[in-house]
Design an enzyme around this catalytic site. Structure first.
Site, PDB file in Angstrom:
ATOM      1  N   ILE A  32       1.215  -1.154   0.042  1.00  6.90           N
ATOM      2  CA  ILE A  32       0.007  -0.314  -0.253  1.00  6.90           C
ATOM      3  C   ILE A  32       0.828   1.541   0.300  1.00  6.90           C
ATOM      4  O   ILE A  32       0.613   2.277  -0.921  1.00  6.90           O
ATOM      5  CB  ILE A  32      -1.137  -0.405   1.361  1.00  6.90           C
ATOM      6  CG1 ILE A  32      -1.905  -1.097   0.896  1.00  6.90           C
ATOM      7  CG2 ILE A  32      -1.679   1.362   0.937  1.00  6.90           C
ATOM      8  CD1 ILE A  32      -2.612  -1.488   2.729  1.00  6.90           C
ATOM      9  N   TYR A 181       0.353  -9.340  16.250  1.00  5.80           N
ATOM     10  CA  TYR A 181       0.278  -7.835  15.499  1.00  5.80           C
ATOM     11  C   TYR A 181      -0.624  -6.672  15.008  1.00  5.80           C
ATOM     12  O   TYR A 181      -0.609  -5.811  15.184  1.00  5.80           O
ATOM     13  CB  TYR A 181       0.347  -8.594  13.803  1.00  5.80           C
ATOM     14  CG  TYR A 181      -0.196  -7.955  12.992  1.00  5.80           C
ATOM     15  CD1 TYR A 181       0.873  -6.131  12.402  1.00  5.80           C
ATOM     16  CD2 TYR A 181      -1.666  -7.507  12.225  1.00  5.80           C
ATOM     17  CE1 TYR A 181       0.236  -6.319  10.779  1.00  5.80           C
ATOM     18  CE2 TYR A 181      -1.787  -6.731  11.127  1.00  5.80           C
ATOM     19  CZ  TYR A 181      -0.769  -5.578  10.283  1.00  5.80           C
ATOM     20  OH  TYR A 181      -1.444  -4.883   9.385  1.00  5.80           O
ATOM     21  N   LYS A 185      -1.186  -2.284  15.830  1.00  6.88           N
ATOM     22  CA  LYS A 185      -1.109  -1.793  14.631  1.00  6.88           C
ATOM     23  C   LYS A 185      -2.715  -0.686  15.490  1.00  6.88           C
ATOM     24  O   LYS A 185      -2.536   0.931  15.337  1.00  6.88           O
ATOM     25  CB  LYS A 185      -2.315  -2.468  13.694  1.00  6.88           C
ATOM     26  CG  LYS A 185      -1.580  -2.957  13.150  1.00  6.88           C
ATOM     27  CD  LYS A 185      -0.197  -2.274  11.962  1.00  6.88           C
ATOM     28  CE  LYS A 185      -0.950  -1.560  11.260  1.00  6.88           C
ATOM     29  NZ  LYS A 185      -0.261  -0.277  10.135  1.00  6.88           N
TER      30      LYS A 185
END
Length: 337
Positions: A32, A181, A185
């Site tokens: 991205i 993870y 975030k």
């Protein structure tokens, strides 16, 4: 009574010109982040790719240059897992102002064992959150020198169902990679919102904006050789998934809008329009646990202790005029993306 002119609706395919402005995208060499950099380069801005892999960064620069005539793209060596290296990376930028940084880089591990950085921090929490926390500290003077600058933090839909364990931020107990993870975030997202609160309290014109890209698959992403090559078979096999998720090129749209759209405000979250998974960006109401200012403040204090840094911004000195995030005179035309 005369009507108030309405700002034009944001068009992801006609971006405002941004020539003369400087943008930094961490992890801009792949995924991205690459498409964020490519789309920003199409506005005429100078774009810096923050990446620890020079070869991949050079390949990304070549790819952008082949698609954006006259693109101004450079590489900044950046290893977010090495906190001691970050000041030198920022010094090497050679800039006296920075219009926006997109905190996008990240690492995701999908199996044990737990891995640690040289500083002893769990790798995903260190890279995804602590590294960006410390980088923001080092970038603060450049951002403060640019009225209307922006800090755009990329979160994840994976964080929606997670909660932080403030007593075990480093996942030393019961390490589960996918959970670690998602929590890293979530920490990033809480940081972005706490940063906005502190910017407003300091009277700074810098904005902290949160985005999440929704669901993005390589199989729905257009090829950018040699970085990513999608076969016709892959595209056709996964085409039905396009009803639910999207490619990484369109997943870049929320971050690009957060950087460029003059109507964007700090403390907001931009996400894909269709169930937060795909489509053009919109301002999404904050998830309930993201509004937890107490947890965010405690995370900030822990991050300060772990990194030895405290991102601090002040109001810019008054001058004869101010420079905002909108395009300058003569640059109101649109760049087609």
């Amino acid at each position: 009574m005369p009507s108030v002119p309405q700002a034009p609706r944001w068009d992801v395919h006609r971006l405002p010109r941004a020539r003369g402005r400087n943008f930094l995208v961490t992890g801009g060499n792949a995924g991205i982040g690459y498409f964020v950099a490519e789309q920003l380069a199409g506005t005429g801005a100078a774009v810096v790719l923050g990446s620890r892999d020079r070869a991949r960064a050079e390949a990304a620069i070549g790819s952008i240059g082949s698609r954006v005539p006259g693109a101004r793209v450079n590489h900044m060596p950046l290893d977010l897992a090495d906190l001691d290296s970050l000041k030198a990376s920022v010094d090497a930028l050679g800039l006296d102002r920075l219009d926006a940084v997109v905190l996008n880089a990240g690492v995701a591990l999908d199996r044990p064992p737990r891995r640690a950085t040289g500083d002893g921090h769990e790798l995903m929490f260190a890279t995804n959150h602590l590294g960006h926390f410390a980088l923001t500290h080092h970038l603060a003077p450049l951002l403060t020198a640019t009225p209307g600058s922006r800090i755009v933090t990329t979160g994840s839909f994976a964080a929606k169902s997670e909660r932080l364990d403030l007593d075990d931020l480093q996942s030393t107990r019961d390490y589960r990679p996918k959970r670690a993870y998602a929590r890293s975030k979530l920490a990033q997202m809480l940081f972005a919102l706490e940063l906005d609160r502190r910017l407003r309290a300091a009277g700074s014109t810098t904005l902290s904006v949160l985005v999440h890209p929704g669901g993005a698959l390589d199989s729905l992403t257009p090829s950018r050789p040699p970085l990513h090559v999608r076969t016709t078979g892959e595209r056709l096999r996964h085409l039905p998934l396009g009803l639910l998720v999207q490619g990484k090129d369109t997943a870049a749209w929320p971050a690009v809008q957060a950087v460029l759209d003059p109507s964007v405000r700090g403390g907001r979250m931009l996400s894909p329009r269709a169930f937060g998974l795909r489509g053009t960006p919109r301002t999404e109401p904050l998830w309930s646990h993201l509004a937890d200012a107490t947890t965010a403040a405690r995370l900030w204090a822990a991050s300060r202790d772990l990194t030895g840094h405290d991102p601090t911004f002040t109001a810019p000195a008054r001058s004869g005029g101010t420079a905002g995030p909108a395009a300058g005179p003569g640059e109101a035309d649109a760049a087609t993306g």
